[in-house]
Design a protein around this motif. Sequence first.
Motif, PDB file in Angstrom:
ATOM      1  N   LEU A 182      16.732 -38.246 -25.733  1.00 26.02           N
ATOM      2  CA  LEU A 182      17.749 -37.199 -25.881  1.00 26.02           C
ATOM      3  C   LEU A 182      17.254 -36.075 -26.787  1.00 26.02           C
ATOM      4  O   LEU A 182      17.468 -34.893 -26.506  1.00 26.02           O
ATOM      5  CB  LEU A 182      19.043 -37.801 -26.439  1.00 26.02           C
ATOM      6  CG  LEU A 182      19.778 -38.762 -25.497  1.00 26.02           C
ATOM      7  CD1 LEU A 182      20.903 -39.477 -26.237  1.00 26.02           C
ATOM      8  CD2 LEU A 182      20.322 -38.010 -24.290  1.00 26.02           C
ATOM      9  N   LEU A 183      16.566 -36.447 -27.865  1.00 29.96           N
ATOM     10  CA  LEU A 183      16.061 -35.451 -28.800  1.00 29.96           C
ATOM     11  C   LEU A 183      14.956 -34.598 -28.163  1.00 29.96           C
ATOM     12  O   LEU A 183      15.008 -33.362 -28.190  1.00 29.96           O
ATOM     13  CB  LEU A 183      15.531 -36.138 -30.060  1.00 29.96           C
ATOM     14  CG  LEU A 183      14.893 -35.229 -31.120  1.00 29.96           C
ATOM     15  CD1 LEU A 183      15.929 -34.264 -31.696  1.00 29.96           C
ATOM     16  CD2 LEU A 183      14.253 -36.056 -32.227  1.00 29.96           C
ATOM     17  N   PHE A 184      13.967 -35.254 -27.592  1.00 33.43           N
ATOM     18  CA  PHE A 184      12.799 -34.535 -27.087  1.00 33.43           C
ATOM     19  C   PHE A 184      13.094 -33.749 -25.802  1.00 33.43           C
ATOM     20  O   PHE A 184      12.520 -32.680 -25.574  1.00 33.43           O
ATOM     21  CB  PHE A 184      11.654 -35.518 -26.816  1.00 33.43           C
ATOM     22  CG  PHE A 184      11.075 -36.153 -28.052  1.00 33.43           C
ATOM     23  CD1 PHE A 184      11.322 -35.628 -29.314  1.00 33.43           C
ATOM     24  CD2 PHE A 184      10.292 -37.293 -27.959  1.00 33.43           C
ATOM     25  CE1 PHE A 184      10.793 -36.213 -30.460  1.00 33.43           C
ATOM     26  CE2 PHE A 184       9.749 -37.884 -29.092  1.00 33.43           C
ATOM     27  CZ  PHE A 184      10.007 -37.350 -30.343  1.00 33.43           C
ATOM     28  N   ILE A 185      13.977 -34.298 -24.949  1.00 32.76           N
ATOM     29  CA  ILE A 185      14.241 -33.649 -23.658  1.00 32.76           C
ATOM     30  C   ILE A 185      15.401 -32.662 -23.751  1.00 32.76           C
ATOM     31  O   ILE A 185      15.279 -31.511 -23.322  1.00 32.76           O
ATOM     32  CB  ILE A 185      14.522 -34.712 -22.577  1.00 32.76           C
ATOM     33  CG1 ILE A 185      13.294 -35.606 -22.380  1.00 32.76           C
ATOM     34  CG2 ILE A 185      14.894 -34.028 -21.257  1.00 32.76           C
ATOM     35  CD1 ILE A 185      13.543 -36.804 -21.489  1.00 32.76           C
ATOM     36  N   GLN A 186      16.520 -33.117 -24.311  1.00 29.07           N
ATOM     37  CA  GLN A 186      17.710 -32.260 -24.333  1.00 29.07           C
ATOM     38  C   GLN A 186      17.678 -31.212 -25.442  1.00 29.07           C
ATOM     39  O   GLN A 186      18.178 -30.102 -25.261  1.00 29.07           O
ATOM     40  CB  GLN A 186      18.964 -33.135 -24.493  1.00 29.07           C
ATOM     41  CG  GLN A 186      19.193 -34.111 -23.349  1.00 29.07           C
ATOM     42  CD  GLN A 186      19.573 -33.422 -22.054  1.00 29.07           C
ATOM     43  OE1 GLN A 186      19.986 -32.269 -22.039  1.00 29.07           O
ATOM     44  NE2 GLN A 186      19.434 -34.125 -20.935  1.00 29.07           N
ATOM     45  N   VAL A 187      17.083 -31.553 -26.587  1.00 30.23           N
ATOM     46  CA  VAL A 187      17.077 -30.623 -27.729  1.00 30.23           C
ATOM     47  C   VAL A 187      15.791 -29.795 -27.761  1.00 30.23           C
ATOM     48  O   VAL A 187      15.828 -28.567 -27.830  1.00 30.23           O
ATOM     49  CB  VAL A 187      17.257 -31.389 -29.056  1.00 30.23           C
ATOM     50  CG1 VAL A 187      17.220 -30.411 -30.241  1.00 30.23           C
ATOM     51  CG2 VAL A 187      18.585 -32.148 -29.050  1.00 30.23           C
ATOM     52  N   PHE A 188      14.631 -30.481 -27.694  1.00 28.37           N
ATOM     53  CA  PHE A 188      13.354 -29.771 -27.786  1.00 28.37           C
ATOM     54  C   PHE A 188      12.865 -29.236 -26.437  1.00 28.37           C
ATOM     55  O   PHE A 188      11.918 -28.449 -26.395  1.00 28.37           O
ATOM     56  CB  PHE A 188      12.278 -30.686 -28.377  1.00 28.37           C
ATOM     57  CG  PHE A 188      12.521 -31.084 -29.805  1.00 28.37           C
ATOM     58  CD1 PHE A 188      13.440 -30.396 -30.608  1.00 28.37           C
ATOM     59  CD2 PHE A 188      11.845 -32.156 -30.371  1.00 28.37           C
ATOM     60  CE1 PHE A 188      13.663 -30.769 -31.921  1.00 28.37           C
ATOM     61  CE2 PHE A 188      12.054 -32.531 -31.691  1.00 28.37           C
ATOM     62  CZ  PHE A 188      12.972 -31.834 -32.464  1.00 28.37           C
ATOM     63  N   HIS A 189      13.456 -29.716 -25.340  1.00 32.72           N
ATOM     64  CA  HIS A 189      13.102 -29.269 -23.983  1.00 32.72           C
ATOM     65  C   HIS A 189      11.634 -29.533 -23.646  1.00 32.72           C
ATOM     66  O   HIS A 189      10.963 -28.699 -23.046  1.00 32.72           O
ATOM     67  CB  HIS A 189      13.423 -27.778 -23.806  1.00 32.72           C
ATOM     68  CG  HIS A 189      14.854 -27.443 -24.101  1.00 32.72           C
ATOM     69  ND1 HIS A 189      15.915 -27.870 -23.318  1.00 32.72           N
ATOM     70  CD2 HIS A 189      15.412 -26.723 -25.116  1.00 32.72           C
ATOM     71  CE1 HIS A 189      17.051 -27.434 -23.828  1.00 32.72           C
ATOM     72  NE2 HIS A 189      16.782 -26.738 -24.920  1.00 32.72           N
ATOM     73  N   TRP A 190      11.141 -30.698 -24.052  1.00 35.41           N
ATOM     74  CA  TRP A 190       9.764 -31.076 -23.737  1.00 35.41           C
ATOM     75  C   TRP A 190       9.638 -31.691 -22.337  1.00 35.41           C
ATOM     76  O   TRP A 190       8.528 -32.007 -21.901  1.00 35.41           O
ATOM     77  CB  TRP A 190       9.239 -32.065 -24.773  1.00 35.41           C
ATOM     78  CG  TRP A 190       9.051 -31.459 -26.130  1.00 35.41           C
ATOM     79  CD1 TRP A 190       9.151 -30.142 -26.483  1.00 35.41           C
ATOM     80  CD2 TRP A 190       8.717 -32.180 -27.333  1.00 35.41           C
ATOM     81  NE1 TRP A 190       8.913 -29.980 -27.816  1.00 35.41           N
ATOM     82  CE2 TRP A 190       8.635 -31.214 -28.381  1.00 35.41           C
ATOM     83  CE3 TRP A 190       8.486 -33.511 -27.645  1.00 35.41           C
ATOM     84  CZ2 TRP A 190       8.340 -31.562 -29.693  1.00 35.41           C
ATOM     85  CZ3 TRP A 190       8.192 -33.857 -28.946  1.00 35.41           C
ATOM     86  CH2 TRP A 190       8.110 -32.888 -29.960  1.00 35.41           C
ATOM     87  N   ASN A 191      10.776 -31.938 -21.691  1.00 35.29           N
ATOM     88  CA  ASN A 191      10.814 -32.445 -20.322  1.00 35.29           C
ATOM     89  C   ASN A 191      10.006 -33.735 -20.150  1.00 35.29           C
ATOM     90  O   ASN A 191      10.189 -34.674 -20.911  1.00 35.29           O
ATOM     91  CB  ASN A 191      10.378 -31.349 -19.351  1.00 35.29           C
ATOM     92  CG  ASN A 191      11.271 -30.129 -19.429  1.00 35.29           C
ATOM     93  OD1 ASN A 191      12.461 -30.242 -19.761  1.00 35.29           O
ATOM     94  ND2 ASN A 191      10.727 -28.955 -19.143  1.00 35.29           N
ATOM     95  N   VAL A 192       9.083 -33.777 -19.181  1.00 38.22           N
ATOM     96  CA  VAL A 192       8.347 -35.008 -18.901  1.00 38.22           C
ATOM     97  C   VAL A 192       7.499 -35.434 -20.100  1.00 38.22           C
ATOM     98  O   VAL A 192       7.403 -36.621 -20.421  1.00 38.22           O
ATOM     99  CB  VAL A 192       7.469 -34.834 -17.648  1.00 38.22           C
ATOM    100  CG1 VAL A 192       6.518 -36.005 -17.482  1.00 38.22           C
ATOM    101  CG2 VAL A 192       8.349 -34.687 -16.411  1.00 38.22           C
ATOM    102  N   ALA A 193       6.893 -34.495 -20.787  1.00 38.35           N
ATOM    103  CA  ALA A 193       6.104 -34.832 -21.976  1.00 38.35           C
ATOM    104  C   ALA A 193       6.983 -35.469 -23.038  1.00 38.35           C
ATOM    105  O   ALA A 193       6.555 -36.390 -23.753  1.00 38.35           O
ATOM    106  CB  ALA A 193       5.426 -33.581 -22.527  1.00 38.35           C
ATOM    107  N   GLY A 194       8.212 -35.007 -23.177  1.00 37.16           N
ATOM    108  CA  GLY A 194       9.138 -35.587 -24.139  1.00 37.16           C
ATOM    109  C   GLY A 194       9.496 -37.020 -23.790  1.00 37.16           C
ATOM    110  O   GLY A 194       9.596 -37.886 -24.669  1.00 37.16           O
ATOM    111  N   ALA A 195       9.686 -37.289 -22.491  1.00 33.02           N
ATOM    112  CA  ALA A 195       9.986 -38.651 -22.064  1.00 33.02           C
ATOM    113  C   ALA A 195       8.829 -39.593 -22.383  1.00 33.02           C
ATOM    114  O   ALA A 195       9.036 -40.720 -22.857  1.00 33.02           O
ATOM    115  CB  ALA A 195      10.277 -38.677 -20.564  1.00 33.02           C
TER     116      ALA A 195
END
Length: 446
Positions: A182-195
Amino acid sequence: MINTNRSSQLPSHRAYLALALPLTISNITTPLLGAADTAIIGHLNNPAYLGGIAVGTLIFNTLYWLFGFLRVSTSAFTAQAAGSGNQAEGIAALVRPLMIALLIAMTFIALQKPLLAAALYVIGPEPDVAAQAVQYFDIRIWGAPLTLVNYVLVGWLIGLSRLKETLFVQISMNVFNIMLDLLFIQVFHWNVAGAAAATLIAEALGCAFGIILVLRSQIWKQWRQNKTSEWKQWFQGSQWKRIISTNSDLMIRTACLLAMFNLFTSQSAGLGTEVLAANAILLQLHYMMAYFFDGFGNASSILAGQARGSGSIPLLRRTLKLSWMWTAAVALFISVLYGWLNRPLVALFTEHAAVQEIAGTYSHWLIWFPLSAGAGLVFYGVFTGMTLTYPVRNSMLISLVLYLLAIVILVPSYGNNGLWLSFLLFAVGRSGFLVMYTPHLFRRLN
């Protein structure tokens, strides 16, 4: 440990459930590492993200599941040591697979580039999906030592029936993964890299917790006092021969399973990105069902391992009876529950109307999965707990041949319906062919 000397002390349904339910809760959190990525990514505005996660998850399932024997065999050998009361062998059952896990992990890291290239060549995703899968892979590959070591640690704790500790490791790891997603994808918008980064960090946390629990265990503390007289046991040739034989059979079993999933995903990709995304969602739901059964399979494995260690035929008979009864009950429960909730469950994974519609169209196939695969998943635990693994190997090889024939015959004519029917035929085969070997279990105790 269960006393196996008198039939009156054999495990009741309540005792079996006391093992199975915590293990079920623990196991059902495992697919959340992939499911959380899939669900959160699925709400973004590009289906290629979901396809990239599907391909990336498939690659790591291939790499890691191929060596899933590290958890399964560790659990079995540890339960057998507990059944025989051999504390020194209990420690050796942890150390030996740790050596294997670290060697395999370092090989993965050293060969990461050719592994990725080969995987993408075999799967053949569309270019935009492949680009996302590369991002996912390049981050998660560094978690190989964490993942494989964690397999061993969790397997050892399960073999000792340390269920609360197992539950703690698995749940904490997956809750942390979801929070970071939730932090990396929804907040930081790192998308696949965030996952990928979220999963990597969660794996590190789970491994750290597992090491701490092992170091704090009573059996480890007692070994520390006598280690100079026992460390040579780690390198006994006869024990390594047993490990190699058992793990070779389990590795072949997993290779067959992964060949099935790889071909399934490859066939899905050939039907288009939206079908690939829809099938990825349905596969995540299938994983949750399978891991639910695995909790009962692990409970049966613990009891079967104790039966092997203590040489108790009554305990083995009781284990088989409990396994049959609870397989039937769980299969019926899951099928009814999924039949009721399949559409809302699909909607949790994506907001894309076209993907939802396709997933909904084919979701009925999964209603039959628990009834088809339940016996194979639970009795797999019985056979591995006894370290009688050639039936597991043989049943999977035969099922894979059946699946390949079904793919060739059904998919060209029936498309995705033919693909899912082939999937169910594989599930039926792995159950039926394995159960046929049940009488061989008693020969292991003679």
